[in-house]
Design an enzyme around this catalytic site. Structure first.
Site, PDB file in Angstrom:
ATOM      1  N   SER A 141     -12.005  -8.312  -9.336  1.00 25.87           N
ATOM      2  CA  SER A 141     -11.380  -9.349  -8.791  1.00 25.87           C
ATOM      3  C   SER A 141     -11.897 -10.916  -8.860  1.00 25.87           C
ATOM      4  O   SER A 141     -13.207 -10.745  -8.900  1.00 25.87           O
ATOM      5  CB  SER A 141     -11.122  -9.011  -7.350  1.00 25.87           C
ATOM      6  OG  SER A 141     -10.564 -10.263  -6.766  1.00 25.87           O
ATOM      7  N   TYR A 157     -15.034  -7.067   0.478  1.00 26.36           N
ATOM      8  CA  TYR A 157     -14.134  -6.709  -0.526  1.00 26.36           C
ATOM      9  C   TYR A 157     -15.024  -7.549  -1.792  1.00 26.36           C
ATOM     10  O   TYR A 157     -15.087  -7.088  -3.158  1.00 26.36           O
ATOM     11  CB  TYR A 157     -12.869  -7.417  -0.403  1.00 26.36           C
ATOM     12  CG  TYR A 157     -11.923  -7.297  -1.592  1.00 26.36           C
ATOM     13  CD1 TYR A 157     -11.455  -6.049  -2.235  1.00 26.36           C
ATOM     14  CD2 TYR A 157     -11.489  -8.468  -2.358  1.00 26.36           C
ATOM     15  CE1 TYR A 157     -10.671  -6.011  -3.254  1.00 26.36           C
ATOM     16  CE2 TYR A 157     -10.847  -8.433  -3.550  1.00 26.36           C
ATOM     17  CZ  TYR A 157     -10.227  -7.202  -3.738  1.00 26.36           C
ATOM     18  OH  TYR A 157      -9.352  -7.116  -4.853  1.00 26.36           O
TER      19      TYR A 157
HETATM   20  N1  LIG Z   1      -2.834  -7.865  -7.002  1.00 30.69           N
HETATM   21  C1  LIG Z   1      -3.581  -8.757  -7.091  1.00 30.69           C
HETATM   22  O1  LIG Z   1      -3.354  -9.784  -7.077  1.00 30.69           O
HETATM   23  C2  LIG Z   1      -5.177  -8.400  -7.462  1.00 30.69           C
HETATM   24  C3  LIG Z   1      -5.956  -9.575  -7.688  1.00 30.69           C
HETATM   25  C4  LIG Z   1      -7.272  -9.004  -8.014  1.00 30.69           C
HETATM   26  C5  LIG Z   1      -7.657  -8.028  -8.067  1.00 30.69           C
HETATM   27  N2  LIG Z   1      -6.961  -6.819  -7.749  1.00 30.69           N
HETATM   28  C6  LIG Z   1      -7.169  -5.508  -7.639  1.00 30.69           C
HETATM   29  O2  LIG Z   1      -6.430  -4.640  -8.756  1.00 30.69           O
HETATM   30  C7  LIG Z   1      -6.123  -3.395  -8.220  1.00 30.69           C
HETATM   31  C8  LIG Z   1      -4.863  -3.095  -8.068  1.00 30.69           C
HETATM   32  O3  LIG Z   1      -4.059  -3.935  -7.030  1.00 30.69           O
HETATM   33  P1  LIG Z   1      -2.706  -3.828  -6.400  1.00 30.69           P
HETATM   34  O4  LIG Z   1      -2.305  -5.135  -6.139  1.00 30.69           O
HETATM   35  O5  LIG Z   1      -2.183  -2.857  -7.405  1.00 30.69           O
HETATM   36  O6  LIG Z   1      -2.996  -2.765  -5.102  1.00 30.69           O
HETATM   37  P2  LIG Z   1      -1.965  -1.791  -4.675  1.00 30.69           P
HETATM   38  O7  LIG Z   1      -2.600  -1.541  -2.996  1.00 30.69           O
HETATM   39  O8  LIG Z   1      -0.502  -1.883  -4.624  1.00 30.69           O
HETATM   40  O9  LIG Z   1      -2.476  -0.569  -5.351  1.00 30.69           O
HETATM   41  C9  LIG Z   1      -3.893   0.148  -5.007  1.00 30.69           C
HETATM   42  C10 LIG Z   1      -3.517   1.648  -5.303  1.00 30.69           C
HETATM   43  O10 LIG Z   1      -4.752   2.281  -4.953  1.00 30.69           O
HETATM   44  C11 LIG Z   1      -4.603   3.294  -4.223  1.00 30.69           C
HETATM   45  N3  LIG Z   1      -5.829   4.041  -3.563  1.00 30.69           N
HETATM   46  C12 LIG Z   1      -6.476   2.944  -2.418  1.00 30.69           C
HETATM   47  N4  LIG Z   1      -7.232   3.771  -1.974  1.00 30.69           N
HETATM   48  C13 LIG Z   1      -7.454   5.022  -2.613  1.00 30.69           C
HETATM   49  C14 LIG Z   1      -8.316   6.193  -2.597  1.00 30.69           C
HETATM   50  N5  LIG Z   1      -9.138   5.997  -1.484  1.00 30.69           N
HETATM   51  N6  LIG Z   1      -8.051   7.302  -3.421  1.00 30.69           N
HETATM   52  C15 LIG Z   1      -7.065   7.042  -4.277  1.00 30.69           C
HETATM   53  N7  LIG Z   1      -6.172   6.012  -4.530  1.00 30.69           N
HETATM   54  C16 LIG Z   1      -6.474   4.953  -3.628  1.00 30.69           C
HETATM   55  C17 LIG Z   1      -3.361   3.049  -3.359  1.00 30.69           C
HETATM   56  O11 LIG Z   1      -2.718   4.316  -2.738  1.00 30.69           O
HETATM   57  C18 LIG Z   1      -2.771   2.120  -4.192  1.00 30.69           C
HETATM   58  O12 LIG Z   1      -1.600   2.947  -4.974  1.00 30.69           O
HETATM   59  C19 LIG Z   1      -7.106  -3.327  -6.970  1.00 30.69           C
HETATM   60  O13 LIG Z   1      -8.396  -2.987  -7.405  1.00 30.69           O
HETATM   61  C20 LIG Z   1      -7.219  -4.615  -6.478  1.00 30.69           C
HETATM   62  O14 LIG Z   1      -8.300  -4.976  -5.631  1.00 30.69           O
HETATM   63  C21 LIG Z   1      -5.449  -7.046  -7.485  1.00 30.69           C
END
Ligand SMILES: NC(=O)c1ccc[n+]([C@@H]2O[C@H](COP(=O)([O-])OP(=O)(O)OC[C@H]3O[C@@H](n4cnc5c(N)ncnc54)[C@H](O)[C@@H]3O)[C@@H](O)[C@H]2O)c1
Length: 249
Positions: A141, A157
């Site tokens: 991230s 985080y």
């Molecule tokens: N959305 C953004 O703007 C953004 C920006 C930077 C980084 N990220 C990173 O991208 C990745 C995806 O983000 P997103 O926005 O799709 O989030 P999201 O919350 O929509 O999806 C995350 C998924 O991970 C699953 N998950 C969480 N804990 C878990 C566990 N213990 N075991 C198995 N599955 C688990 C959740 O059930 C969910 O389906 C994450 O790592 C997030 O930190 C997202």
């Protein structure tokens, strides 16, 4: 179809970015095994992969646990005989001021965002070594690169996501002679459904920090993952790609 016949694991496949990554890999010809703790999104992603004519496995697992992850990945390897591509995407944030954080808050953030990457990668790598190659793409991230400038109260985080960058680089070196590449994307703010809950003021404040004045498109992020998995990316390993509209500059 640039990745025809490849077998991919996507963690967090039921989430906003994970679903897009899984669909994009399927469109490129991959069979996709989704690992997620939440079954509903996982099922929807698997349906989307099957609708694209590819095989989908739905593996419900809490990947913060080492043994549970070994079992979950073991199911995939038993079904497919091995894995070519691993996308460590599962994760999630928490907004909490540092001086109010509990030990449990810290553990939760590091478990979900860093230990999970260790657990799944540790379960997958022996099979990649046996196959003589593989591709690992980790999702970090911008928080790891820029600290809490995007969201204040994100110390745990940010620390965990910085750990993902360190792990990427060290593992890339360790596996470089084995035909396995390990790369990482550090996304800035992506246009996921959650962002549509921003107030106009929040959106304006966010965009004011980003040189392009836009949010990232999940489809574009998924394309970068495909890029890291192409044969032409053989010579790319240990790369940290900030896909963030210039935010990390
Ligand atoms: N959305 C953004 O703007 C953004 C920006 C930077 C980084 N990220 C990173 O991208 C990745 C995806 O983000 P997103 O926005 O799709 O989030 P999201 O919350 O929509 O999806 C995350 C998924 O991970 C699953 N998950 C969480 N804990 C878990 C566990 N213990 N075991 C198995 N599955 C688990 C959740 O059930 C969910 O389906 C994450 O790592 C997030 O930190 C997202």
């Amino acid at each position: 179809m640039r990745l025809a016949g490849k077998k991919a694991i996507v963690t967090g496949a039921g989430g906003a970015l994970g679903a897009t990554i899984a669909r994009t890999l399927a469109r490129e010809g991959c069979d996709v095994a989704g690992l997620d703790i939440a079954p509903d999104g996982l099922a929807a992603t698997a349906d989307a992969v099957r609708a694209l004519g590819r095989e989908a496995l739905e593996v419900k697992a809490d990947i913060t646990g080492f043994d549970a992850t070994q079992t979950a990945v073991g199911e995939v390897i038993a079904a497919w005989g091995g894995v070519d591509i691993l996308v460590n995407n599962a994760g999630g944030g928490m907004v909490r001021w540092f001086h109010e954080m509990s030990a449990e808050d810290w553990r939760r953030m590091t478990d979900v965002n860093l230990t999970s990457v260790f657990n799944v990668t540790r379960a997958v790598v022996p099979s990649m070594l046996e196959r003589g190659g593989g591709r690992i793409v980790n999702i970090s991230s911008i928080a790891a690169v820029r600290g809490g400038r995007l969201v204040r109260g994100a110390t745990a985080y940010a620390a965990a996501k910085a750990g993902v960058i360190g792990l990427t680089k060290a593992l890339a070196i360790e596996l470089a002679e084995k035909g396995i590449t390990v790369n990482c994307i550090a996304p800035g703010a992506q246009h996921t459904p959650g962002r549509d809950r921003d107030t106009p003021e929040q959106r304006e404040r966010l965009l004011a920090q980003i040189p392009t004045r836009t949010l990232g498109r999940p489809e574009d992020l998924a394309e970068s993952i495909v890029f890291f998995c192409l044969p032409s990316a053989d010579y790319l390993t240990g790369v940290i790609l900030p896909q963030d509209g210039g935010h990390s500059i």
